[in-house]
Write an enzyme that holds these catalytic residues in place. Structure first.
Site, PDB file in Angstrom:
ATOM      1  N   LYS A   1       0.722  -1.179   0.109  1.00  0.00           N
ATOM      2  CA  LYS A   1      -0.067  -0.066  -0.040  1.00  0.00           C
ATOM      3  C   LYS A   1       0.849   1.373  -0.072  1.00  0.00           C
ATOM      4  O   LYS A   1       1.924   1.410   0.678  1.00  0.00           O
ATOM      5  CB  LYS A   1      -0.816   0.031   1.216  1.00  0.00           C
ATOM      6  CG  LYS A   1      -2.197   0.924   1.179  1.00  0.00           C
ATOM      7  CD  LYS A   1      -2.855   0.774   2.601  1.00  0.00           C
ATOM      8  CE  LYS A   1      -4.038   1.541   2.643  1.00  0.00           C
ATOM      9  NZ  LYS A   1      -5.018   1.280   3.607  1.00  0.00           N
TER      10      LYS A   1
ATOM     11  N   SER B   1      -9.856   1.574   2.599  1.00  0.00           N
ATOM     12  CA  SER B   1      -8.908   2.423   1.800  1.00  0.00           C
ATOM     13  C   SER B   1      -7.804   1.680   1.096  1.00  0.00           C
ATOM     14  O   SER B   1      -6.897   1.963   0.296  1.00  0.00           O
ATOM     15  CB  SER B   1      -8.230   3.284   2.586  1.00  0.00           C
ATOM     16  OG  SER B   1      -7.384   2.669   3.548  1.00  0.00           O
TER      17      SER B   1
ATOM     18  N   SER C   1     -10.430  -0.948   6.675  1.00  0.00           N
ATOM     19  CA  SER C   1      -9.654  -0.603   5.371  1.00  0.00           C
ATOM     20  C   SER C   1      -9.027  -1.866   4.857  1.00  0.00           C
ATOM     21  O   SER C   1      -8.765  -1.541   3.449  1.00  0.00           O
ATOM     22  CB  SER C   1      -8.654   0.648   5.391  1.00  0.00           C
ATOM     23  OG  SER C   1      -9.317   1.668   5.604  1.00  0.00           O
TER      24      SER C   1
END
Lengths: 478, 473
Positions: free
Chosen positions: A65, A140, A164
């Protein structure tokens, strides 16, 4: 080959049927091929990092990420304010994976600074759901979910502050694991809400999650909140007997007063999953939970996470790093940098965060939210004396269409849509496991367990995954 | 109407000594501009604070030395505000749970001992150094994150003199504990001053004015005096004091307005969740407590009350812990404390100052020092001989006891002294005349004898013999 499970890829590597260079190239090709439509990546690596290791993950490609610090590699947090930021140090999770020989394929798109759950707010554009490109993958950890669901990589690293990792995993038909708070070092993770932030793993099987966890978990001198080392390998405990293990679900979370058809099918799937769990020897019971508390989960989360986010992101001023916007004096520089650097949604959160921390509001809003959090966690811990885990549908809906998805903090409230946050409130290990399809979109169930009992949660999840039959699932996209 | 009484409170910030910064592994100390720093010190995303044990230990020492209650758990909070000298956008400090509360420091005022009560002392981190030029600003992050201890008194100080006495006493506590070098000239110690005025009969305190960031004690005194004057004039002319923050301007000799209460910054304090609560075990606290040295105030009073040393000398001896330690070690070998003190204050310090030396340059070990003082007290050598021995020992870098032997003991033999006296008489016939005319010449003749013998004669014996010889005349 990158769409296989780690054991299979390992075998191909060890048998000499493929080299790690070929694997890397295959990942990169797929990443590039899917990038235009699905937009999983902020950065796709053009060079393979060469680290020799004889670990299980050696030569295995993965995605990280883009809110995790990688020395010398652009790390943007998917925000304009960091669009050219190149870190000078490695996050612990990245360092550990590198040392284990895992091969970084790219840095994945997130909702700006990990604040959001739609995959639509990153500065490089929206991430699309590999099962249906008209739908959101959630967030996310949007790109991390999409890259695994697309078969670009067998696993990816995400971060989870409210849901997330688990929500995009559920929308993407893959496994998403948020470990116990402190199990994986946060050193190098761009902070969103420090008391909730957790680094975790997304993959296509619980075994693969466990392999990665065995590498990345452990105490870190750079993170005072990291837990002491355990002398246990999660991957060695996946097949432990679960008969007699007790799970509960929350009655109030499964109410469907509006008669929503999609929700009905999700709940039906859940009850069938519970039946299968019982076949495995699990005892599953219904528990009633104070509805007022459950309805306070999201507001409390909103207050706490916005407050912490405001403070955590106060470093983004363009002074020592980041995308500085020049101004007439030093204060002007900071104001302009922040005004231009953040999107409207982020600023909304900062305003809320500032408001709830203000002296005159702090007790009523911020500290009350902390009290609600404590009450919920106490109640959960009480239940965890009798039960090994909480099982519920991961989400209250399938991945929404883009015209339905919104990161505005709306008025609609569903207990089922927010229960994953409880895992972050208590720092509990929590895992989302694919359990079926509704309207051709994947859905999942989620198990949340006692803090520090990551091994047990993975063990229970693995057993359940075995009977549900979606292990190794990859999206059908082309 | 009665006069206005000043009520003063002080907040002292002091950088602690440690190898590394309070929450990172960067060096705490000198260095080229922007070299003592790591990603955390400049607020890079993803960095996390790690508490410096040494800084915790040092601040705990100070808290205990200030007679504070110390907590069982150590917590940190964030103080949020935007300024480029604060790269994280918040300062890690202790708002809710300081490392010490409700302490006190004793000072000796002209009217007797006074207890200055401490509200709290808390551990935090320093900011970066900034220089503002006309078109740009320069920032040095070396100081960012250096452990900083802030100690806040109650508003219980009633004059500039008292404020300075407190500041000196507080600084000396830090020095005694080796917790800080506390050098104001290097900005290591900085003071915020609160001043308000009230009439004697007033039950409530007056409106307070804060003056921030004063970095010398001399300026603190000036600022207090001028602020009392400013507020008195306002009140006497029927005006009202506004609650505000001011900056003392040394050139103007008065404080100037910075911001009013309305503009006060809301720091939005809340718990720093990156640092878990740290349990301070009783055993750890008592270890630290037991390691504390006896401090200046206690030592000074012991020197005066138990040893009978004069007040001024007692102050001098205890001002510097090294000197006080030296003195105490010397007398531990049995020499008389007053004679020892006299020799240190009356001779050694003067010698050190005159020759631009420090105590570290003095090579006389405590046991030998004590032996010489004992010889002097027992009249085996004269005071002058003792000083000569010390001087020679320092200058020639020789062993004291060897020199003592060399210089020899005093002339105490009565007949030898009588011979010397008669020599002096024959060399100074005028003195004899003076004596015969009724003048008191004893002192003058003693001086001549001392000069002639380089002070080697025993003064007691010489006095007796001199009297005998004078009577013979």
């Amino acid at each position: 080959m990158t769409e296989l499970l780690i054991d299979d890829i390992r075998k191909e590597l060890d048998d000499g049927n493929v080299t790690s260079d070929e694997l890397f190239n295959e990942s990169i090709e797929k990443a590039n091929k899917f990038q235009d439509v699905y937009n999983s990546f902020v950065t796709i690596m053009d060079k393979k990092e060469e680290v020799n290791s004889n670990s299980l993950l050696s030569g295995i490609p993965y995605a990280l990420k883009d809110n995790i610090s990688t020395k010398g590699i652009l790390t943007t947090g998917s925000s304009n304010i960091l669009k050219d930021y190149i870190p000078v140090y490695d996050a612990t999770v990245y360092r550990k994976l590198k040392e284990a020989g895992a091969v970084l394929v790219g840095k994945t798109v997130l909702d700006e600074l990990a604040m959001g759950g739609s995959g639509t707010t990153g500065h490089t554009g929206i991430v699309r759901n590999p099962w249906n490109k008209e739908r959101s993958i959630g967030g996310s950890s949007s790109g991390s979910a999409a890259s695994v669901a697309l078969g670009i990589v067998p696993f990816s690293i995400g971060s989870d502050t409210g849901d997330s990792i688990r929500k995009p995993a559920a929308y993407g038909g893959i496994v998403g694991f948020k470990p116990t708070y402190g199990r994986v070092s946060r050193y190098g993770l761009f902070a969103f809400a420090s008391s909730l932030d957790t680094v975790g793993v997304m993959a296509r099987s619980i075994r693969d999650i466990s392999y990665v966890m065995d590498i990345i978990k452990g105490h870190d001198d750079n993170d005072m909140t990291s837990l002491p080392d355990e002398n246990i390998k999660y991957s060695d405990n996946l097949d432990n007997d679960v008969s007699g293990r007790k799970l509960f679900y929350i009655k109030e979370a499964l109410e469907n007063n509006s008669g929503n058809e999609e929700l009905k099918r999700i709940i039906d799937n859940f009850y069938r999953t519970v039946d299968k769990a019982r076949e495995l020897g699990f005892e599953v019971e219904e528990v009633s939970f104070d509805k007022v508390l459950l309805e306070a989960v999201y507001p409390a989360y909103n207050v706490i996470s916005c407050a912490e986010a405001t403070s955590n992101n106060s470093n983004l001023t363009g002074i020592t790093f980041g995308n500085r916007v020049e101004g007439s004096n030093i204060n002007d520089i900071m104001i302009k940098t922040r005004t231009e650097g953040f999107s409207e949604l982020i600023k909304r959160r900062f305003v809320i965060g500032s408001y709830v921390l203000q002296k005159e509001n702090q007790d009523k809003l911020f500290l009350n939210a902390c009290r609600v959090r404590r009450l919920i966690v106490d109640k959960m811990n009480e239940l965890f004396k009798r039960y090994d885990g909480l099982i519920l549908p991961s989400t209250e809906k399938i991945a929404p269409r883009f015209d339905e998805a919104s990161d505005k903090l709306g008025d609609d409230y569903l207990i089922l849509g927010n229960h994953l946050i409880i895992g972050n409130f208590g720092g509990f290990p929590s895992i989302s496991i694919p359990s079926g399809f509704v309207n051709d979109m994947p859905i999942s169930v989620n198990i949340t367990g006692r803090a520090k009992e990551d091994a047990l949660v993975l063990n229970m999840a693995n057993k359940l995954e075995g009977i549900l039959g979606f292990r190794g699932q990859v999206s059908k996209s082309e | 109407m009665s006069k206005y009484i000043p009520v003063i409170g002080l907040e002292v910030h002091c950088e602690l000594k440690s190898n590394s910064k309070n929450f990172s592994s960067s060096k705490n100390g000198d260095g080229e501009v922007n070299t003592n720093l790591c990603p955390l010190d400049i607020g890079y995303p993803g960095t996390l604070p790690v508490v410096n044990r040494e800084a915790v230990r040092k601040s705990l020492m100070v808290a205990l030395a200030l007679n504070c209650e110390v907590p069982q758990k150590l917590c940190f909070d964030r103080k949020n505000y935007y300024y480029p000298d604060l790269p994280k956008g918040y300062q890690i400090t202790q708002f809710g749970h300081p490392i010490g509360i409700h302490g006190y420091v004793m000072i000796d005022t002209e009217s007797g001992p006074k207890k200055i009560t401490i509200q709290d002392t808390h551990l935090e981190e320093d900011t970066a150094n900034m220089d503002h030029m006309s078109t740009y600003s320069l920032i040095d992050y070396n100081r960012a994150g250096v452990p900083l201890l802030e100690t806040v008194t109650d508003p219980c100080i009633s004059s500039a003199d008292e404020a300075i006495l407190y500041l000196e006493a507080y600084r000396n506590i830090l020095l005694y504990l080796d917790a800080s070098d506390a050098r104001a000239d290097l900005g290591q110690i900085r003071v915020d001053v609160n001043v308000s005025l009230k009439r004697e009969e007033d039950k409530e305190l007056g409106t307070r004015v804060e003056m921030k960031n004063i970095n010398s004690f001399k300026t603190v005194r000036e600022a207090i005096v001028s602020e009392i004057d400013r507020q008195t004039k306002i009140l006497e002319s029927g005006g009202i004091i506004e609650q505000e923050t001011r900056r003392y301007d040394e050139n103007l000799g008065t404080s100037v307005f910075m911001r009013s209460k309305v503009d006060a910054v809301d720091y939005k304090y809340y718990r720093e969740s990156n640092i878990p609560e740290i349990r301070l075990r009783d055993s750890f606290i008592s270890d630290v407590k037991n390691s504390l040295p006896i401090l200046e105030y206690e030592r000074r009073h012991k020197y005066i009350d138990v040893y009978g040393i004069g007040k001024v000398d007692a102050y001098t001896l205890t001002k510097d812990k090294k000197l006080s330690d030296y003195f105490e070690k010397i007398i531990s070998y049995g020499s008389n404390p007053v004679d020892t003190s006299n020799m240190i204050v009356g001779f050694l310090l003067g010698y050190i100052n005159k020759n631009y030396l420090s105590l570290d340059d003095i090579n006389i070990n405590e046991e030998d020092f004590s032996s010489i003082i004992k010889m002097m007290s027992d009249s085996k050598i004269s005071n002058k001989q003792a000083k000569d021995i010390f001087t020679k020992a320092i200058e020639d870098n020789k062993n004291v006891m060897d020199i003592a032997k060399e210089i020899g003991s005093q002339i105490s033999d009565k007949e030898e002294i009588r011979r010397i006296i008669n020599e002096v008489f024959s060399e100074n016939s005028k003195v004899i005349d003076d004596y015969k005319n009724g003048k008191n010449v004893n002192g003058f003749i003693m001086g001549l004898i001392m000069k002639k013998t380089s002070g080697k004669v025993n003064p007691g014996v010489t006095n007796i013999v001199l009297k005998e010889e004078l009577e013979k005349l």
